[in-house]
Motif scaffolding. Structure first.
Motif, short mmCIF file in Angstrom:
data_model
loop_
_atom_site.label_atom_id
_atom_site.label_comp_id
_atom_site.label_asym_id
_atom_site.label_seq_id
_atom_site.Cartn_x
_atom_site.Cartn_y
_atom_site.Cartn_z
N GLN A 175 1.26 -1.52 -0.42
CA GLN A 175 -0.14 0.22 -0.08
C GLN A 175 1.12 1.17 0.28
O GLN A 175 0.28 2.41 -0.08
CB GLN A 175 -0.98 -0.13 1.26
CG GLN A 175 -1.77 -1.45 1.66
CD GLN A 175 -2.49 -1.11 2.42
OE1 GLN A 175 -3.90 -0.28 2.83
NE2 GLN A 175 -2.72 -1.80 3.22
N HIS B 85 -1.95 6.20 11.71
CA HIS B 85 -1.75 4.71 10.24
C HIS B 85 -3.40 3.75 10.82
O HIS B 85 -3.44 2.56 10.55
CB HIS B 85 -0.91 4.74 10.58
CG HIS B 85 0.13 5.34 9.51
ND1 HIS B 85 -0.33 5.88 8.56
CD2 HIS B 85 1.31 6.08 10.11
CE1 HIS B 85 0.85 6.62 7.86
NE2 HIS B 85 1.24 6.73 8.49
N ARG C 224 -6.05 2.51 8.65
CA ARG C 224 -5.74 1.41 7.24
C ARG C 224 -5.04 -0.18 7.95
O ARG C 224 -5.05 -0.66 7.85
CB ARG C 224 -4.18 2.14 6.63
CG ARG C 224 -4.57 3.69 5.96
CD ARG C 224 -4.40 4.00 5.15
NE ARG C 224 -3.61 3.18 3.98
CZ ARG C 224 -3.18 3.63 2.77
NH1 ARG C 224 -2.03 5.01 3.11
NH2 ARG C 224 -2.67 2.81 1.65
N THR D 1 -6.05 -3.83 6.52
CA THR D 1 -5.41 -4.83 6.29
C THR D 1 -4.79 -5.86 7.61
O THR D 1 -5.37 -6.72 6.70
CB THR D 1 -3.77 -3.73 5.97
OG1 THR D 1 -3.48 -2.62 6.01
CG2 THR D 1 -3.09 -4.86 6.30
#
Length: 241
Positions: A79, A105, A108, A112
């Motif tokens: 990513q 973060h 994300r 993930t």
């Protein structure tokens, strides 16, 4: 011998594995409850110990931890995210794996970990708040427990924020069951989960002042209105020393 094997052997008799004394010392605790001026009636008034957070662990981590860390870092790179910018440190302590994540973060990372086929952490069992007064600049911590039903694994994510900026992204869009858990962490610790659909108190009255599980919250001294009584703070109670 891997660290996981060592951990298992030390727990054969139900005794917790000893924590590595090396780490980040953030303070010194005296007595059992931190009461001052002779108010500690626990019998542990002379107790003195350091408060330390476990430091970063170097590879190899042992067992399946290395495989998972490789898959996780690889998924981040796919990513266009640099793992060193996302993962502040990786800690293996008492046979458990924790990734400390930069708060910007977090969403994300959670998505993930949930969606990548090699990771598949489908379940988040909630978020717990922690307040370390001595951890300057990152006094508030949010700890998430993630479980992979597919792979039979359990890990933790940990995110920190300073007292004067207690904002952390909400994970409700990724793990909807975090709804009430985030409200509880907000109610007791003052952590503000940005993007939460209805961040209101869940245990304390709506007009309650302060956050009762913070370490700087006063102990006792709360009026019991229906009796007209008051509970004195610990250091104002009778001392037996």
């Amino acid at each position: 011998m891997s660290e996981n094997q060592n951990h298992d052997e030390q727990n054969n008799n139900g005794v917790p594995a000893p924590r590595d004394e090396t780490g980040e010392v953030i303070g010194v605790r005296k007595g059992m409850f931190g009461a001052n001026n002779g108010g500690d009636t626990s019998g542990y008034g002379g107790l003195v110990r350091t408060v330390a957070l476990p430091g970063a662990t170097s590879r190899p981590y042992g067992g399946w931890f290395d495989e998972l860390a490789d898959e996780f870092e690889g998924a981040l790179e796919e990513q266009d995210l640099l793992p060193e910018n996302v993962i502040e440190k990786t800690v293996v302590d008492r046979g458990e794996l924790t990734f400390h994540i930069a708060r910007e973060h977090l969403v994300r990372v959670a998505r993930t970990l949930r969606d990548d086929p090699a990771l598949r952490f489908e379940l988040c069992t909630g978020v717990s708040g922690v307040h370390f007064l001595g951890d300057k600049g990152r006094e508030l911590h949010a700890v998430y427990h993630l479980r992979s039903i597919t792979h039979g694994r359990l890990i933790r994510l940990e995110v920190s924020a300073p007292d004067n900026d207690p904002h952390i992204p909400s994970l409700v869009e990724v793990y909807p069951t975090n709804d009430w858990h985030e409200r509880e962490a907000y109610d007791f610790f003052g952590l503000i989960f940005d993007g939460h659909p209805a961040l209101t108190r869940i245990m304390m009255p709506d007009d309650w002042q302060g956050f009762p599980q913070r370490k700087d919250y006063p102990l006792g001294g709360i009026a019991i209105e229906y009796k007209g009584a008051q509970i004195p703070a610990p250091d104002q109670r009778r001392s037996y020393s």
